[in-house]
Design a protein around this motif. Structure first.
Motif, PDB file in Angstrom:
ATOM      1  N   GLY A   1     -29.020 -38.796  19.315  1.00 30.13           N
ATOM      2  CA  GLY A   1     -30.117 -38.811  20.303  1.00 30.13           C
ATOM      3  C   GLY A   1     -31.243 -39.692  19.889  1.00 30.13           C
ATOM      4  N   ASP A   2     -31.570 -39.597  18.634  1.00 25.52           N
ATOM      5  CA  ASP A   2     -32.737 -40.368  18.180  1.00 25.52           C
ATOM      6  C   ASP A   2     -32.476 -41.845  18.102  1.00 25.52           C
ATOM      7  OD1 ASP A   2     -34.284 -38.112  17.589  1.00 25.52           O
ATOM      8  OD2 ASP A   2     -34.107 -38.179  15.460  1.00 25.52           O
ATOM      9  N   VAL A   3     -31.214 -42.146  17.929  1.00 33.31           N
ATOM     10  CA  VAL A   3     -30.819 -43.740  17.778  1.00 33.31           C
ATOM     11  C   VAL A   3     -30.928 -44.124  19.355  1.00 33.31           C
ATOM     12  CG1 VAL A   3     -28.744 -45.062  17.497  1.00 33.31           C
ATOM     13  CG2 VAL A   3     -29.225 -43.473  15.862  1.00 33.31           C
ATOM     14  N   VAL A   4     -30.431 -43.332  20.243  1.00 33.72           N
ATOM     15  CA  VAL A   4     -30.488 -43.873  21.610  1.00 33.72           C
ATOM     16  C   VAL A   4     -31.898 -43.984  22.337  1.00 33.72           C
ATOM     17  CG1 VAL A   4     -30.081 -42.972  23.986  1.00 33.72           C
ATOM     18  CG2 VAL A   4     -28.233 -42.726  22.254  1.00 33.72           C
ATOM     19  N   LEU A   5     -32.641 -42.987  21.744  1.00 33.13           N
ATOM     20  CA  LEU A   5     -34.164 -43.293  22.121  1.00 33.13           C
ATOM     21  C   LEU A   5     -34.780 -44.377  21.679  1.00 33.13           C
ATOM     22  CD1 LEU A   5     -35.148 -39.500  22.034  1.00 33.13           C
ATOM     23  CD2 LEU A   5     -35.045 -40.914  23.880  1.00 33.13           C
ATOM     24  N   GLN A   6     -34.335 -44.898  20.469  1.00 34.82           N
ATOM     25  CA  GLN A   6     -35.087 -46.187  19.696  1.00 34.82           C
ATOM     26  C   GLN A   6     -34.584 -47.236  20.381  1.00 34.82           C
ATOM     27  OE1 GLN A   6     -33.752 -45.396  16.031  1.00 34.82           O
ATOM     28  NE2 GLN A   6     -35.744 -44.570  15.239  1.00 34.82           N
ATOM     29  N   GLN A   7     -33.259 -47.452  20.771  1.00 31.83           N
ATOM     30  CA  GLN A   7     -32.680 -48.421  21.436  1.00 31.83           C
ATOM     31  C   GLN A   7     -33.240 -48.410  23.111  1.00 31.83           C
ATOM     32  OE1 GLN A   7     -28.452 -48.629  21.834  1.00 31.83           O
ATOM     33  NE2 GLN A   7     -28.515 -47.796  19.689  1.00 31.83           N
ATOM     34  N   VAL A   8     -33.473 -47.318  23.561  1.00 36.70           N
ATOM     35  CA  VAL A   8     -34.467 -47.286  25.023  1.00 36.70           C
ATOM     36  C   VAL A   8     -35.571 -48.044  24.804  1.00 36.70           C
ATOM     37  CG1 VAL A   8     -34.988 -45.896  26.722  1.00 36.70           C
ATOM     38  CG2 VAL A   8     -32.829 -45.282  25.778  1.00 36.70           C
ATOM     39  N   ALA A   9     -36.416 -47.426  23.962  1.00 35.31           N
ATOM     40  CA  ALA A   9     -37.575 -48.047  23.845  1.00 35.31           C
ATOM     41  C   ALA A   9     -37.688 -49.498  23.839  1.00 35.31           C
ATOM     42  CB  ALA A   9     -38.411 -47.518  22.592  1.00 35.31           C
ATOM     43  N   SER A  10     -36.709 -50.157  22.819  1.00 35.91           N
ATOM     44  CA  SER A  10     -36.799 -51.599  22.609  1.00 35.91           C
ATOM     45  C   SER A  10     -36.148 -52.331  24.110  1.00 35.91           C
ATOM     46  CB  SER A  10     -36.134 -51.944  21.466  1.00 35.91           C
ATOM     47  OG  SER A  10     -34.796 -51.643  21.464  1.00 35.91           O
ATOM     48  N   ARG A  11     -35.336 -51.844  24.773  1.00 36.03           N
ATOM     49  CA  ARG A  11     -35.044 -52.298  25.760  1.00 36.03           C
ATOM     50  C   ARG A  11     -36.050 -52.287  26.999  1.00 36.03           C
ATOM     51  NH1 ARG A  11     -28.925 -50.556  27.021  1.00 36.03           N
ATOM     52  NH2 ARG A  11     -28.142 -51.139  25.079  1.00 36.03           N
ATOM     53  N   LEU A  12     -36.923 -51.295  27.130  1.00 39.59           N
ATOM     54  CA  LEU A  12     -37.888 -51.161  27.977  1.00 39.59           C
ATOM     55  C   LEU A  12     -38.891 -52.422  27.788  1.00 39.59           C
ATOM     56  CD1 LEU A  12     -38.416 -47.470  28.506  1.00 39.59           C
ATOM     57  CD2 LEU A  12     -36.886 -48.706  30.046  1.00 39.59           C
TER      58      LEU A  12
ATOM     59  N   VAL B   1     -25.635 -36.356  25.231  1.00 34.58           N
ATOM     60  CA  VAL B   1     -25.507 -37.044  23.949  1.00 34.58           C
ATOM     61  C   VAL B   1     -25.906 -36.164  22.799  1.00 34.58           C
ATOM     62  CG1 VAL B   1     -26.341 -38.948  22.623  1.00 34.58           C
ATOM     63  CG2 VAL B   1     -25.941 -39.470  25.054  1.00 34.58           C
ATOM     64  N   ASN B   2     -26.935 -35.551  23.112  1.00 33.61           N
ATOM     65  CA  ASN B   2     -27.498 -34.641  22.045  1.00 33.61           C
ATOM     66  C   ASN B   2     -26.609 -33.361  21.604  1.00 33.61           C
ATOM     67  OD1 ASN B   2     -29.931 -34.979  20.529  1.00 33.61           O
ATOM     68  ND2 ASN B   2     -31.251 -34.418  22.425  1.00 33.61           N
ATOM     69  N   ASP B   3     -26.219 -32.830  23.025  1.00 29.42           N
ATOM     70  CA  ASP B   3     -25.320 -31.713  22.664  1.00 29.42           C
ATOM     71  C   ASP B   3     -23.984 -32.252  21.975  1.00 29.42           C
ATOM     72  OD1 ASP B   3     -26.975 -30.192  23.911  1.00 29.42           O
ATOM     73  OD2 ASP B   3     -26.375 -30.047  25.515  1.00 29.42           O
ATOM     74  N   ALA B   4     -23.167 -33.211  22.472  1.00 28.98           N
ATOM     75  CA  ALA B   4     -21.951 -33.779  22.214  1.00 28.98           C
ATOM     76  C   ALA B   4     -22.220 -34.378  20.577  1.00 28.98           C
ATOM     77  CB  ALA B   4     -21.359 -34.620  23.060  1.00 28.98           C
ATOM     78  N   PHE B   5     -23.114 -35.460  20.377  1.00 29.22           N
ATOM     79  CA  PHE B   5     -23.062 -36.275  18.977  1.00 29.22           C
ATOM     80  C   PHE B   5     -24.142 -35.583  18.356  1.00 29.22           C
ATOM     81  CE2 PHE B   5     -21.675 -38.975  22.567  1.00 29.22           C
ATOM     82  CZ  PHE B   5     -20.214 -38.911  22.203  1.00 29.22           C
ATOM     83  N   GLY B   6     -24.902 -34.604  18.725  1.00 24.61           N
ATOM     84  CA  GLY B   6     -26.261 -34.167  17.708  1.00 24.61           C
ATOM     85  C   GLY B   6     -27.417 -35.061  17.785  1.00 24.61           C
ATOM     86  N   HIS B   7     -28.399 -34.366  17.284  1.00 26.91           N
ATOM     87  CA  HIS B   7     -29.894 -35.049  17.289  1.00 26.91           C
ATOM     88  C   HIS B   7     -30.038 -36.558  16.831  1.00 26.91           C
ATOM     89  CE1 HIS B   7     -31.518 -31.720  19.396  1.00 26.91           C
ATOM     90  NE2 HIS B   7     -30.799 -30.864  18.924  1.00 26.91           N
ATOM     91  N   TYR B   8     -29.146 -36.557  15.681  1.00 28.43           N
ATOM     92  CA  TYR B   8     -29.490 -38.100  15.263  1.00 28.43           C
ATOM     93  C   TYR B   8     -29.137 -38.796  16.085  1.00 28.43           C
ATOM     94  CZ  TYR B   8     -29.009 -41.993  12.036  1.00 28.43           C
ATOM     95  OH  TYR B   8     -29.132 -43.524  11.821  1.00 28.43           O
TER      96      TYR B   8
END
Ligand code: C2E
Ligand code: MG
Ligand code: MG
Length: 461
Positions: free
Chosen positions: A55-66, A46-53
């Motif tokens: 990636g950040d959005v995904v990490l935020q969603q991961v945290a709230s799902r956990l 995701v980071n490589d293909a779509f950029g770090h921004y």
């Protein structure tokens, strides 16, 4: 602020450490506690293909799902790039831990929203139990890490508990890593050569060079086991250079109509050394560079970055050919076809092996061949193991075939003998021998002759 992760708002490594130490103190020696170590699948992509921004959005969603799976917000922490941990206190038994693990895995398996487009990632979990698997934070994390390694090997979307023999396997891995440092100098690396045939004429076209490690005590080690280690340690660069020069040295011994395929790791694309290494290998062996075919997987182009593309162009500028390997296994193979003028597509062997059981596999086989025709790119079918599969790929019009039915990877001496005997075997070559050419010999090869005779007449010899 100092104890929370600014991106996701959950606990950071510091707070996690405090928490786990509290948990351990409170638990005493008889109550169980669990540490669940989570790693996202495909996050780097995701980071490589779509950029770090993105990636950040995904990490935020991961945290709230956990957080959805736990009652206590401070029990969830982010301790590294895409690494999260969850602490479970007052655990009654393993089943309680499994319940939590299942919830976490399920949360991560739902697609994430990126610019309104769904992206599927998933995650694996390694689990360590206090007090059995570790008595302090570090021991628990280490045990959970080993379990995670196991989960990822079986993954995606898998959770695994730590077990003592996992510890042994991790030790073996470290041992292997150390031994690999000496393997090249000690002459323990070998190349085996697998023949690739022209599916129309049956003639031998080339050999793919496949790396083997003759380990002093463990015997022949497969590249699937040690190439990842070589990549982790950076050893893949000197090893890759050796492969290039050794393959070219063998190439010089074969008749001039036969080429060699060499696999390249994405890590060999860092820096400019690769172009020199290719030139040196070819010059030193005195072979025509057009007989060298470089096989890359889409991971080389995943970043689609200009430097890798330029390097590929330079390699092609030298006169080498470039093949896309394992086509169809990644998730954007098609777009990479546009980004670089490949000389060949090698369809991944999974499609060939699924032919008997899946009609979709046949459709994909057909579609990839059509793509090849439209792009004027040659196509190779990998992993042909049965006469039925051979008949289908010939019928679909694939240019070349490779697989155990046609020939296994073999010692250089055997490849040498084959290269020289095929030259005199006549134009129908192997298929003649197999009964696929003219004339067929149903007595000798009833099953095969049958299959070959039922093929499309246009593709028969
Ligand atoms: P690959 O490049 O896709 O190579 C083809 C793999 O499929 C080889 O596995 C080959 O032995 C196997 N294979 C061929 N025909 C059949 C068949 O009919 N059935 C089945 N089941 N398998 C078949 P191998 O030699 O274990 O290599 C695995 C992978 O390791 C290669 O996949 C390649 O990605 C990598 N590799 C091998 N040598 C090198 C190397 O020198 N450098 C780098 N970077 N990677 C290498
Ligand atoms: Mg290959
Ligand atoms: Mg392949």
């Amino acid at each position: 602020m100092a104890r929370h992760d600014p991106l996701t708002g959950i606990a950071n490594r510091l707070l996690w450490r405090e928490r786990i130490e509290q948990t351990i103190t409170a638990a005493g020696t008889d109550t169980l506690a669990a540490l669940l170590y989570i790693d996202l699948d495909g996050f780097k992509g995701v980071n490589d293909a779509f950029g770090h921004y993105a990636g950040d959005v995904v990490l935020q969603q991961v945290a709230s799902r956990l957080l959805e799976c736990v009652a206590d917000a401070d029990a969830v922490a982010r301790i590294g790039g895409d690494e999260f941990v969850v602490i479970q206190e007052q655990v009654v038994d393993r089943y309680a831990v499994e319940g939590l693990a299942r919830c976490l895995v399920e949360q991560l398996s739902r697609p994430f929203e990126l610019n309104k487009a769904p992206v599927r990632l998933g995650g694996c979990i390694g689990i360590a139990l206090f007090p059995n698997d570790g008595r302090n934070a570090d021991e628990l994390l280490q045990a959970a890490d080993m379990a995670l390694y196991q989960a990822k090997a079986e993954g995606p979307g898998i959770y695994r508990f730590f077990s003592a023999d996992q510890g042994d396997r991790t030790k073996q891995r470290l041992e292997r890593k150390r031994a690999l440092h000496h393997a090249l100098a000690a002459g323990q690396l070998e190349l085996h050569y697998q023949p690739i045939y022209d599916l129309r004429s049956g003639q031998l076209r080339s050999f793919e060079a496949l790396l083997r490690w003759r380990h002093p005590t463990d015997g022949l080690v497969s590249p699937a086991d040690f190439i990842p280690l070589a990549e982790e340690t950076g050893l893949i660069v000197p090893i890759g250079n050796w492969v290039l020069s050794e393959a070219c040295r063998q190439l010089a011994r074969w008749p001039s109509g036969i080429s060699v395929g060499v696999n390249l790791s994405p890590l060999q694309f860092r820096g400019r050394e690769l172009v020199d290494a290719v030139r040196r290998a070819v010059d030193h062996a005195g072979v025509d560079v057009s007989r060298l075919e470089l096989e890359i997987t889409e991971s080389v182009l995943l970043r689609n970055d200009r430097e890798n593309l330029e390097l590929l162009r330079d390699l092609r500028g030298l006169g080498a050919r470039v093949a896309m390997d394992d086509f169809g296994t990644g998730y954007s193979s098609l777009s990479y076809l546009r980004s670089f003028p490949f000389d060949k597509i090698k369809l991944d062997r999974s499609f060939v092996s699924d032919l008997a059981t899946s009609t979709e596999a046949r459709a994909i086989l057909h579609a990839v061949r059509s793509l090849g025709a439209a792009f004027r790119v040659r196509t190779t079918a990998e992993g042909i193991e049965t006469p039925e599969q051979l008949a289908v790929v010939r019928e679909e019009g694939y240019d070349e075939g490779q697989g155990y039915l046609l020939g296994r990877p073999q010692h250089p001496d055997d490849a040498f003998a084959l290269a020289h005997s095929m030259g005199s075997a006549g134009p129908t070559g192997l298929f003649h021998e197999l009964g696929c050419g003219v004339p067929t010999s149903p007595e000798a090869y009833p099953r095969l002759a049958n299959t070959c005779a039922s093929g499309n007449p246009n593709t028969r010899d």
